[in-house]
Design a protein around this motif. Structure first.
Motif, mmCIF file in Angstrom:
data_model
loop_
_atom_site.group_PDB
_atom_site.id
_atom_site.type_symbol
_atom_site.label_atom_id
_atom_site.label_comp_id
_atom_site.label_asym_id
_atom_site.label_seq_id
_atom_site.Cartn_x
_atom_site.Cartn_y
_atom_site.Cartn_z
ATOM 1 N N VAL A 179 0.619 -1.030 -0.100
ATOM 2 C CA VAL A 179 -0.223 0.011 0.148
ATOM 3 C C VAL A 179 0.700 1.245 -0.314
ATOM 4 O O VAL A 179 1.152 1.380 0.916
ATOM 5 N N ASP A 180 0.765 1.997 -0.550
ATOM 6 C CA ASP A 180 1.830 3.377 -1.116
ATOM 7 C C ASP A 180 2.685 2.755 -0.722
ATOM 8 O O ASP A 180 3.883 1.567 -1.580
ATOM 9 N N ASP A 181 3.701 3.515 -0.414
ATOM 10 C CA ASP A 181 5.111 3.750 0.314
ATOM 11 C C ASP A 181 5.687 2.987 1.515
ATOM 12 O O ASP A 181 6.413 3.706 1.705
ATOM 13 N N GLU A 182 4.218 3.186 2.038
ATOM 14 C CA GLU A 182 4.801 2.995 3.954
ATOM 15 C C GLU A 182 3.775 1.469 4.405
ATOM 16 O O GLU A 182 4.454 0.932 5.424
ATOM 17 N N VAL A 183 3.195 0.803 3.787
ATOM 18 C CA VAL A 183 2.871 -0.049 4.411
ATOM 19 C C VAL A 183 3.025 -1.211 3.273
ATOM 20 O O VAL A 183 2.554 -0.903 2.089
ATOM 21 N N ALA A 184 3.044 -2.268 4.311
ATOM 22 C CA ALA A 184 3.193 -3.675 2.891
ATOM 23 C C ALA A 184 3.026 -4.951 3.740
ATOM 24 O O ALA A 184 3.491 -4.919 5.363
ATOM 25 N N ALA A 185 2.778 -5.901 3.761
ATOM 26 C CA ALA A 185 2.304 -7.276 4.435
ATOM 27 C C ALA A 185 2.290 -8.278 3.414
ATOM 28 O O ALA A 185 2.313 -8.605 2.122
ATOM 29 N N VAL A 186 3.482 -9.374 4.096
ATOM 30 C CA VAL A 186 3.716 -10.585 3.805
ATOM 31 C C VAL A 186 3.076 -11.907 4.450
ATOM 32 O O VAL A 186 3.053 -11.563 6.097
ATOM 33 N N GLY A 187 2.029 -13.216 4.117
ATOM 34 C CA GLY A 187 2.014 -13.536 4.774
ATOM 35 C C GLY A 187 0.949 -15.138 4.378
ATOM 36 O O GLY A 187 1.678 -15.375 3.195
ATOM 37 N N THR A 188 0.068 -15.112 4.880
ATOM 38 C CA THR A 188 -0.426 -16.832 4.570
ATOM 39 C C THR A 188 -1.600 -16.616 3.457
ATOM 40 O O THR A 188 -2.281 -17.681 2.920
ATOM 41 N N ALA A 189 -2.698 -15.437 3.706
ATOM 42 C CA ALA A 189 -3.621 -15.437 3.035
ATOM 43 C C ALA A 189 -3.910 -14.944 1.510
ATOM 44 O O ALA A 189 -2.825 -13.996 0.839
ATOM 45 N N ASN A 190 -4.686 -15.715 0.853
ATOM 46 C CA ASN A 190 -5.183 -15.497 -0.560
ATOM 47 C C ASN A 190 -5.979 -14.462 -0.637
ATOM 48 O O ASN A 190 -6.716 -14.279 -0.120
ATOM 49 N N LEU A 191 -7.120 -14.139 -2.074
ATOM 50 C CA LEU A 191 -7.566 -13.522 -2.454
ATOM 51 C C LEU A 191 -8.398 -13.639 -2.758
ATOM 52 O O LEU A 191 -8.599 -13.560 -3.762
ATOM 53 N N ASP A 192 -8.747 -14.847 -2.216
ATOM 54 C CA ASP A 192 -9.981 -15.981 -3.072
ATOM 55 C C ASP A 192 -10.652 -15.837 -0.888
ATOM 56 O O ASP A 192 -11.031 -16.078 -0.163
ATOM 57 N N ASN A 193 -12.101 -16.724 -1.785
ATOM 58 C CA ASN A 193 -13.352 -17.040 -0.230
ATOM 59 C C ASN A 193 -12.654 -17.896 0.655
ATOM 60 O O ASN A 193 -13.053 -17.379 1.524
ATOM 61 N N ARG A 194 -11.909 -18.666 0.047
ATOM 62 C CA ARG A 194 -11.314 -19.872 1.118
ATOM 63 C C ARG A 194 -10.362 -19.063 2.210
ATOM 64 O O ARG A 194 -9.929 -19.370 3.168
ATOM 65 N N SER A 195 -9.946 -17.946 1.919
ATOM 66 C CA SER A 195 -8.869 -17.765 2.650
ATOM 67 C C SER A 195 -9.577 -16.273 3.918
ATOM 68 O O SER A 195 -9.236 -16.184 4.494
ATOM 69 N N LEU A 196 -10.384 -15.476 2.970
ATOM 70 C CA LEU A 196 -11.631 -14.682 3.090
ATOM 71 C C LEU A 196 -12.503 -15.125 3.564
ATOM 72 O O LEU A 196 -12.758 -14.397 4.978
ATOM 73 N N ARG A 197 -12.489 -16.372 4.603
ATOM 74 C CA ARG A 197 -13.899 -16.788 4.963
ATOM 75 C C ARG A 197 -13.820 -18.361 5.747
ATOM 76 O O ARG A 197 -14.432 -18.809 6.523
ATOM 77 N N LEU A 198 -12.764 -19.183 4.735
ATOM 78 C CA LEU A 198 -13.247 -20.477 5.710
ATOM 79 C C LEU A 198 -10.894 -20.845 6.355
ATOM 80 O O LEU A 198 -11.226 -22.459 7.029
ATOM 81 N N ASN A 199 -10.917 -19.903 5.814
ATOM 82 C CA ASN A 199 -9.070 -20.705 6.176
ATOM 83 C C ASN A 199 -9.162 -19.841 7.714
ATOM 84 O O ASN A 199 -9.024 -18.780 7.988
ATOM 85 N N PHE A 200 -7.776 -20.935 8.792
ATOM 86 C CA PHE A 200 -6.982 -19.778 9.105
ATOM 87 C C PHE A 200 -5.788 -19.289 8.899
ATOM 88 O O PHE A 200 -5.563 -20.355 8.184
ATOM 89 N N GLU A 201 -5.914 -17.958 9.014
ATOM 90 C CA GLU A 201 -4.686 -17.030 8.270
ATOM 91 C C GLU A 201 -3.814 -15.848 9.035
ATOM 92 O O GLU A 201 -4.365 -15.383 10.113
ATOM 93 N N VAL A 202 -2.025 -15.502 8.874
ATOM 94 C CA VAL A 202 -2.160 -15.246 9.386
ATOM 95 C C VAL A 202 -0.965 -13.770 8.402
ATOM 96 O O VAL A 202 -0.307 -14.227 8.177
ATOM 97 N N MET A 203 -1.197 -12.365 8.482
ATOM 98 C CA MET A 203 -0.342 -12.061 7.591
ATOM 99 C C MET A 203 0.690 -10.734 8.988
ATOM 100 O O MET A 203 0.153 -10.108 9.798
ATOM 101 N N ALA A 204 1.990 -10.776 8.325
ATOM 102 C CA ALA A 204 2.583 -9.244 8.981
ATOM 103 C C ALA A 204 2.124 -8.444 8.470
ATOM 104 O O ALA A 204 3.213 -8.436 7.636
ATOM 105 N N VAL A 205 1.543 -6.968 9.023
ATOM 106 C CA VAL A 205 1.285 -6.320 8.381
ATOM 107 C C VAL A 205 2.885 -5.393 8.880
ATOM 108 O O VAL A 205 3.350 -4.895 10.211
ATOM 109 N N VAL A 206 4.075 -4.516 8.023
ATOM 110 C CA VAL A 206 4.843 -3.840 8.369
ATOM 111 C C VAL A 206 4.771 -2.468 7.449
ATOM 112 O O VAL A 206 3.893 -2.182 6.802
ATOM 113 N N VAL A 207 4.533 -1.300 8.850
ATOM 114 C CA VAL A 207 4.416 0.432 8.384
ATOM 115 C C VAL A 207 5.833 0.504 8.939
ATOM 116 O O VAL A 207 6.541 1.084 9.776
#
Length: 478
Positions: free
Chosen positions: A402-430
């Protein structure tokens, strides 16, 4: 004349199935989170219950019962509840000074995750499997007290056996080890692999998404997290599982993935995620190091999501990242089947002038998800969303910039399984420095990709186009 017994039996069975179909349709209307899903299930259960009933009770729900309740309500004894509270308090000993212009947007994520941002972290971006497992194995070899190992998939191949050997060597040296895996993701793992670890004194458990009476038939949930913690001082999180294909040695060739090495207070936040999953699986709280150490200056939020959450936290994470973007939003994901609110947010971001780019694989590993992603091309073109297909091999990384300040790396995909069905974790870095590294990494990936559009879909044969339409019907379970 009396009807033969078998006709009576058939009549009773048919009546019972239709009654169960009606009751299940009522259950779907009352419990399925999206109106589209509720309507689809209700209509199917009422009109053709013979097929819809087993599918609904295996695949139909997106609420995972018991997980949060076990952690919060009387299943933990008082001392364990105190331990959990203590973990959060110690994380708050390292408060982050968020950029003033982004503080409001970023704090929403902390509220959703119930975990604070922490300063004092040092991060290393690990590009692809060789770099990731070289770092993970080096950290494992340095372990003195304990190892926490969690993967969605562990395979009994060369890489899996390498991990196996290292764990046996470390437990023989007196290191306490816990291994957690997803029972469905690792379904092909032979029992002897885990039995050998157990015999050596390593605690091993499946996450057990089917644990509990209400989850008994729910095979649709997954614990998709990948976490490694060494002595409470070093941790890893990202997209890689344990298998030779993640090193680029499988049928898909080069495997493009991203992992993250973490030092600092964020290690304890990742450790807390593992502890919650381990408690669900074993009803045990391990004795771990909770005193965090300052290792650098980077700000990190560990954002864990899952189907046990009261809110749709993973969907909200993507939605918030999208609406907070002002100049640039780059997302890399192997699967692209977003729900309507997330896709509409992407469209709005592109319409307000944000550079919205989605990086997807050109090679499929799951055919249905691959086909469904083509159905978004026309709407993406109309609003200026740029979709790229990675050409060098298979792309599996889960990265958001996101822009020049925020990045996230982890396990979540941009699909319905990650959005609603999976246990996921993201590291959000500012952190501008880290975001710059991620931007350079993704820019290199885009150079090895080809932009695609609705014209590409129209150029395909009618069989492929109809397959895309059919695949989109499975959106709720992809």
């Amino acid at each position: 004349m009396l009807m033969p017994d078998f006709i009576v039996l058939i009549t009773i069975v048919v009546a019972l199935i239709h009654t169960l179909g009606v009751l299940s349709a009522i259950h779907a209307v009352a419990s399925v989170r999206t109106s589209q899903g509720a309507i689809a299930w209700a209509v199917s259960l009422l009109t053709f219950p013979y097929l819809a009933l087993p599918l609904y009770w295996i695949l139909g729900r997106n609420r995972f019962h018991g997980y949060i309740e076990v952690l919060r309500n009387g299943a933990l004894d008082q001392s364990n509840r105190s331990d959990i509270a203590m973990i959060l308090e110690r994380l708050r000993d390292h408060p982050a000074d968020l950029p003033a212009e982004r503080a409001e947007d970023l704090q929403v994520l902390a509220q959703l995750s119930r975990t604070p941002y922490t300063e004092g972290n040092a991060l290393e971006l690990l590009v692809d499997g060789d770099a990731a497992f070289r770092a993970i194995f080096a950290a494992i070899e340095s372990a003195e007290r304990y190892l926490l190992i969690q993967f969605f998939i562990i395979k009994d191949d060369d890489l899996g056996r390498d991990l196996h050997t290292r764990l046996l060597r470390k437990v023989a040296a007196g290191v306490s080890i816990r291994v957690l895996y997803d029972e469905i993701g690792s379904h092909a793992l032979p029992k002897c692999y885990m039995e050998t670890l157990r015999a050596a004194g390593i605690a091993v458990s499946a996450f057990r998404t089917t644990r509990g009476r209400r989850n008994r038939l729910q095979l649709n949930f997954r614990n998709h997290r990948k976490i490694v913690v060494v002595d409470g001082r070093v941790a890893f999180v990202g997209g890689l599982n344990v298998g030779e294909e993640y090193l680029g040695r499988g049928p898909l060739g080069h495997w493009r993935d991203t992992h993250l090495r973490v030092e600092g207070p964020a290690v304890q936040a990742l450790q807390r995620v593992f502890t919650a999953d381990w408690y669900w699986a074993t009803r045990q709280i391990p004795d771990l190091e909770w005193q965090s150490r300052v290792a650098g200056s980077q700000t990190v939020l560990i954002f864990a999501t899952g189907p046990a959450d009261a809110l749709e936290t993973c969907s909200m994470f993507f939605h918030q990242a999208i609406v907070s973007a002002r100049r640039r939003l780059w997302i890399a994901s192997p699967y692209f089947v977003p729900d309507p609110p997330v896709f509409e947010a992407l469209q709005l971001a592109a319409l307000r002038g944000v550079d919205v780019r989605i990086l997807l694989p050109a090679k499929p590993d799951h055919q249905l998800v691959y086909l469904a992603s083509f159905s978004f091309l026309d709407a993406a073109d109309r609003t200026g969303i740029q979709i790229y297909r990675y050409q060098k091999g298979f792309l599996h990384q889960k990265v958001v910039l996101v822009d020049d300040e925020v990045a996230a790396v982890g396990t979540a995909n941009l699909d319905n399984r990650s959005l609603r069905l999976n246990f996921e974790v993201m590291a959000v870095v500012v952190d501008r420095g880290f975001a710059s590294q991620v931007a350079a990494m993704l820019a290199h990936d885009f150079q090895q990709s080809r932009r695609t559009s609705a014209a590409d879909l129209r150029s395909r044969g009618w069989i492929f186009r109809w397959a895309v339409r059919a695949a989109r019907l499975f959106d709720p379970i992809l």
